[in-house]
Design a protein around this motif. Structure first.
Motif, PDB file in Angstrom:
ATOM      1  N   PHE A  68       0.826  -1.211   0.000  1.00  0.00           N
ATOM      2  CA  PHE A  68       0.000   0.000   0.000  1.00  0.00           C
ATOM      3  C   PHE A  68       0.858   1.257   0.000  1.00  0.00           C
ATOM      4  CE2 PHE A  68      -1.858   3.457   2.534  1.00  0.00           C
ATOM      5  CZ  PHE A  68      -2.949   3.770   1.729  1.00  0.00           C
ATOM      6  N   GLN A  69       1.915   1.254   0.818  1.00  0.00           N
ATOM      7  CA  GLN A  69       2.788   2.422   0.891  1.00  0.00           C
ATOM      8  C   GLN A  69       3.504   2.670  -0.433  1.00  0.00           C
ATOM      9  OE1 GLN A  69       5.089   1.158   4.297  1.00  0.00           O
ATOM     10  NE2 GLN A  69       3.943   2.466   5.710  1.00  0.00           N
ATOM     11  N   VAL A  70       3.982   1.608  -1.058  1.00  0.00           N
ATOM     12  CA  VAL A  70       4.635   1.743  -2.367  1.00  0.00           C
ATOM     13  C   VAL A  70       3.636   2.254  -3.399  1.00  0.00           C
ATOM     14  CG1 VAL A  70       5.755   0.490  -4.255  1.00  0.00           C
ATOM     15  CG2 VAL A  70       6.346  -0.046  -1.888  1.00  0.00           C
ATOM     16  N   PHE A  71       2.420   1.728  -3.366  1.00  0.00           N
ATOM     17  CA  PHE A  71       1.371   2.156  -4.294  1.00  0.00           C
ATOM     18  C   PHE A  71       1.041   3.631  -4.089  1.00  0.00           C
ATOM     19  CE2 PHE A  71      -3.192   2.720  -5.267  1.00  0.00           C
ATOM     20  CZ  PHE A  71      -3.175   2.395  -6.614  1.00  0.00           C
ATOM     21  N   LEU A  72       0.976   4.054  -2.816  1.00  0.00           N
ATOM     22  CA  LEU A  72       0.681   5.453  -2.487  1.00  0.00           C
ATOM     23  C   LEU A  72       1.753   6.381  -3.053  1.00  0.00           C
ATOM     24  CD1 LEU A  72      -0.954   7.604  -0.929  1.00  0.00           C
ATOM     25  CD2 LEU A  72       0.448   7.078   1.083  1.00  0.00           C
ATOM     26  N   VAL A  73       3.007   6.014  -2.851  1.00  0.00           N
ATOM     27  CA  VAL A  73       4.114   6.832  -3.363  1.00  0.00           C
ATOM     28  C   VAL A  73       4.081   6.870  -4.888  1.00  0.00           C
ATOM     29  CG1 VAL A  73       6.625   7.035  -3.524  1.00  0.00           C
ATOM     30  CG2 VAL A  73       5.570   6.387  -1.349  1.00  0.00           C
ATOM     31  N   LEU A  74       3.799   5.732  -5.504  1.00  0.00           N
ATOM     32  CA  LEU A  74       3.737   5.657  -6.966  1.00  0.00           C
ATOM     33  C   LEU A  74       2.637   6.563  -7.513  1.00  0.00           C
ATOM     34  CD1 LEU A  74       4.780   4.329  -9.553  1.00  0.00           C
ATOM     35  CD2 LEU A  74       3.109   2.494  -9.199  1.00  0.00           C
ATOM     36  N   LEU A  81       6.273   7.148   6.361  1.00  0.00           N
ATOM     37  CA  LEU A  81       7.043   5.997   5.900  1.00  0.00           C
ATOM     38  C   LEU A  81       8.394   5.877   6.607  1.00  0.00           C
ATOM     39  CD1 LEU A  81       4.961   6.327   3.439  1.00  0.00           C
ATOM     40  CD2 LEU A  81       6.704   5.116   2.143  1.00  0.00           C
ATOM     41  N   GLU A  82       8.757   6.916   7.400  1.00  0.00           N
ATOM     42  CA  GLU A  82      10.025   6.936   8.122  1.00  0.00           C
ATOM     43  C   GLU A  82      11.222   6.784   7.178  1.00  0.00           C
ATOM     44  OE1 GLU A  82       9.981   4.931  12.145  1.00  0.00           O
ATOM     45  OE2 GLU A  82       8.274   3.894  11.240  1.00  0.00           O
ATOM     46  N   ALA A  83      11.114   7.408   6.017  1.00  0.00           N
ATOM     47  CA  ALA A  83      12.178   7.321   5.018  1.00  0.00           C
ATOM     48  C   ALA A  83      12.080   8.512   4.069  1.00  0.00           C
ATOM     49  CB  ALA A  83      12.070   6.021   4.242  1.00  0.00           C
ATOM     50  N   TRP A 137      13.224   8.389   0.789  1.00  0.00           N
ATOM     51  CA  TRP A 137      13.135   8.012  -0.619  1.00  0.00           C
ATOM     52  C   TRP A 137      11.810   8.404  -1.283  1.00  0.00           C
ATOM     53  CZ3 TRP A 137       9.377   4.828  -2.481  1.00  0.00           C
ATOM     54  CH2 TRP A 137       8.755   3.947  -1.586  1.00  0.00           C
ATOM     55  N   PRO A 138      10.653   8.382  -0.576  1.00  0.00           N
ATOM     56  CA  PRO A 138       9.421   8.806  -1.242  1.00  0.00           C
ATOM     57  C   PRO A 138       9.471  10.270  -1.692  1.00  0.00           C
ATOM     58  CG  PRO A 138       8.917   7.569   0.742  1.00  0.00           C
ATOM     59  CD  PRO A 138      10.378   7.879   0.791  1.00  0.00           C
ATOM     60  N   ALA A 139      10.048  11.134  -0.855  1.00  0.00           N
ATOM     61  CA  ALA A 139      10.156  12.554  -1.211  1.00  0.00           C
ATOM     62  C   ALA A 139      11.066  12.729  -2.430  1.00  0.00           C
ATOM     63  CB  ALA A 139      10.697  13.351  -0.023  1.00  0.00           C
ATOM     64  N   ILE A 140      12.150  11.969  -2.467  1.00  0.00           N
ATOM     65  CA  ILE A 140      13.068  12.036  -3.611  1.00  0.00           C
ATOM     66  C   ILE A 140      12.349  11.594  -4.885  1.00  0.00           C
ATOM     67  CG2 ILE A 140      15.164  11.047  -4.623  1.00  0.00           C
ATOM     68  CD1 ILE A 140      16.300  10.811  -1.794  1.00  0.00           C
ATOM     69  N   PHE A 141      11.634  10.488  -4.798  1.00  0.00           N
ATOM     70  CA  PHE A 141      10.928   9.957  -5.966  1.00  0.00           C
ATOM     71  C   PHE A 141       9.889  10.945  -6.487  1.00  0.00           C
ATOM     72  CE2 PHE A 141       7.236   7.650  -7.674  1.00  0.00           C
ATOM     73  CZ  PHE A 141       7.830   7.012  -8.752  1.00  0.00           C
ATOM     74  N   ILE A 142       9.109  11.525  -5.587  1.00  0.00           N
ATOM     75  CA  ILE A 142       8.039  12.443  -6.007  1.00  0.00           C
ATOM     76  C   ILE A 142       8.612  13.737  -6.575  1.00  0.00           C
ATOM     77  CG2 ILE A 142       6.120  13.851  -5.143  1.00  0.00           C
ATOM     78  CD1 ILE A 142       5.551  11.551  -3.164  1.00  0.00           C
ATOM     79  N   HIS A 143       9.674  14.254  -5.962  1.00  0.00           N
ATOM     80  CA  HIS A 143      10.291  15.486  -6.458  1.00  0.00           C
ATOM     81  C   HIS A 143      10.906  15.256  -7.839  1.00  0.00           C
ATOM     82  CE1 HIS A 143      11.860  19.481  -4.654  1.00  0.00           C
ATOM     83  NE2 HIS A 143      11.566  19.626  -5.928  1.00  0.00           N
ATOM     84  N   LEU A 144      11.532  14.112  -8.028  1.00  0.00           N
ATOM     85  CA  LEU A 144      12.103  13.792  -9.338  1.00  0.00           C
ATOM     86  C   LEU A 144      10.998  13.582 -10.380  1.00  0.00           C
ATOM     87  CD1 LEU A 144      15.084  11.395  -8.494  1.00  0.00           C
ATOM     88  CD2 LEU A 144      15.183  13.792  -9.205  1.00  0.00           C
ATOM     89  N   SER A 145       9.862  13.066  -9.944  1.00  0.00           N
ATOM     90  CA  SER A 145       8.726  12.891 -10.860  1.00  0.00           C
ATOM     91  C   SER A 145       8.216  14.248 -11.334  1.00  0.00           C
ATOM     92  CB  SER A 145       7.592  12.127 -10.162  1.00  0.00           C
ATOM     93  OG  SER A 145       8.005  10.827  -9.799  1.00  0.00           O
ATOM     94  N   LEU A 146       8.123  15.200 -10.417  1.00  0.00           N
ATOM     95  CA  LEU A 146       7.723  16.561 -10.778  1.00  0.00           C
ATOM     96  C   LEU A 146       8.725  17.167 -11.753  1.00  0.00           C
ATOM     97  CD1 LEU A 146       5.760  18.948 -10.223  1.00  0.00           C
ATOM     98  CD2 LEU A 146       7.310  19.644  -8.386  1.00  0.00           C
ATOM     99  N   PHE A 147       9.994  16.940 -11.482  1.00  0.00           N
ATOM    100  CA  PHE A 147      11.072  17.423 -12.351  1.00  0.00           C
ATOM    101  C   PHE A 147      10.947  16.836 -13.761  1.00  0.00           C
ATOM    102  CE2 PHE A 147      15.077  15.707 -14.062  1.00  0.00           C
ATOM    103  CZ  PHE A 147      15.687  16.871 -14.506  1.00  0.00           C
ATOM    104  N   MET A 148      10.698  15.532 -13.845  1.00  0.00           N
ATOM    105  CA  MET A 148      10.579  14.883 -15.143  1.00  0.00           C
ATOM    106  C   MET A 148       9.367  15.398 -15.904  1.00  0.00           C
ATOM    107  SD  MET A 148      13.153  12.993 -15.627  1.00  0.00           S
ATOM    108  CE  MET A 148      12.528  12.197 -17.114  1.00  0.00           C
ATOM    109  N   GLY A 149       8.280  15.677 -15.180  1.00  0.00           N
ATOM    110  CA  GLY A 149       7.093  16.189 -15.835  1.00  0.00           C
ATOM    111  C   GLY A 149       7.288  17.582 -16.382  1.00  0.00           C
TER     112      GLY A 149
END
Length: 230
Positions: free
Chosen positions: A84-90, A195-197, A199-211
């Motif tokens: 669920f957490q991975v799905f939420l971040v995705l 999530l106590e991590a 990596w989700p913030a990194i992934f989402i910020h990079l996703s915004l960057f790619m968009g």
């Protein structure tokens, strides 16, 4: 980050102040953004200096000055995330990508005044530096800085201080981007704490960057191809 919490906050203040000053310098020399709606960065050296400083002060130094175990737990968390957490971040990453892409579609880029544009090597170097900068950005903002804030304040206060600092660093950006950083910062803080991590913030910020930035370069490339055909 540093065993002595007081010294840790001295470093946080120093790193933030330096990046704020460089951002102010880049803004006043029209070099804060590698590109805007009607021009490339006026001085790429200042742009790359800003990115390199962020990578060093917000990424390399905090990571190298911290114990490897602490840095690993900060980045990836103490436990494996649930489906669920991975799905939420995705899902949030996809939404960030779509928001960035929509901003490109809404923007009126005046490509005819973008010439002469930087060399291909410069553009790809920028993209590499920008990705490393955003990773370092989140490692510090939503990692070391937020974690240290929560050691000395309550959860709401720690998040509020983090968001305010995050928004202030966007004060030189266009008003819409500056105001949206408040909501974006809140989402990332809550997600990282949940999530106590980091990596989700990194992934989402990079996703915004790619968009957004990825979308711009795609749009710019098509424009240049069209000019060549004509």
């Amino acid at each position: 980050m540093i065993n002595n919490l007081y010294l840790g906050f001295v470093y946080h203040g120093f790193a933030y102040f330096i990046l704020f000053l460089i951002s102010w310098w880049a803004y006043h020399t029209k070099s804060l953004k590698f590109f805007s709606e009607n021009r490339w960065s006026k001085n790429n050296k200042i742009q790359f200096f800003l990115l390199a400083s962020g990578i060093l002060l917000w990424g390399i130094i905090p990571l190298t000055k911290s114990e490897m175990t602490y840095s690993y737990l900060l980045l990836f968390g103490p436990i494996i995330p649930t489906y669920f957490q991975v799905f939420l971040v995705l899902i949030l990453g996809i939404l960030a990508f779509l928001v960035g892409k929509s901003q490109v579609n809404k923007s009126d880029f005046k490509f005819h005044v973008f010439q002469p544009h930087p060399a291909t090597f410069t553009i790809f170097t920028y993209l590499l530096f920008r990705i490393l900068f955003l990773i370092s950005y989140e490692i510090w903002f939503r990692g070391f800085f937020l974690n240290d804030l929560l050691l000395i304040t309550s959860l709401p206060v720690g998040i509020l201080v983090n968001i305010i600092c995050y928004a202030l660093i966007h004060i030189f950006a266009p008003p819409k981007e500056a105001w949206s950083s408040l909501g974006f910062g809140l989402i990332l803080c809550v997600l990282v704490i949940y999530l106590e991590a980091v990596w989700p913030a990194i992934f989402i910020h990079l996703s915004l960057f790619m968009g957004y930035e990825g979308g711009f370069f795609w749009k710019f490339s098509k424009d240049q191809m069209w000019k060549t055909v004509k």
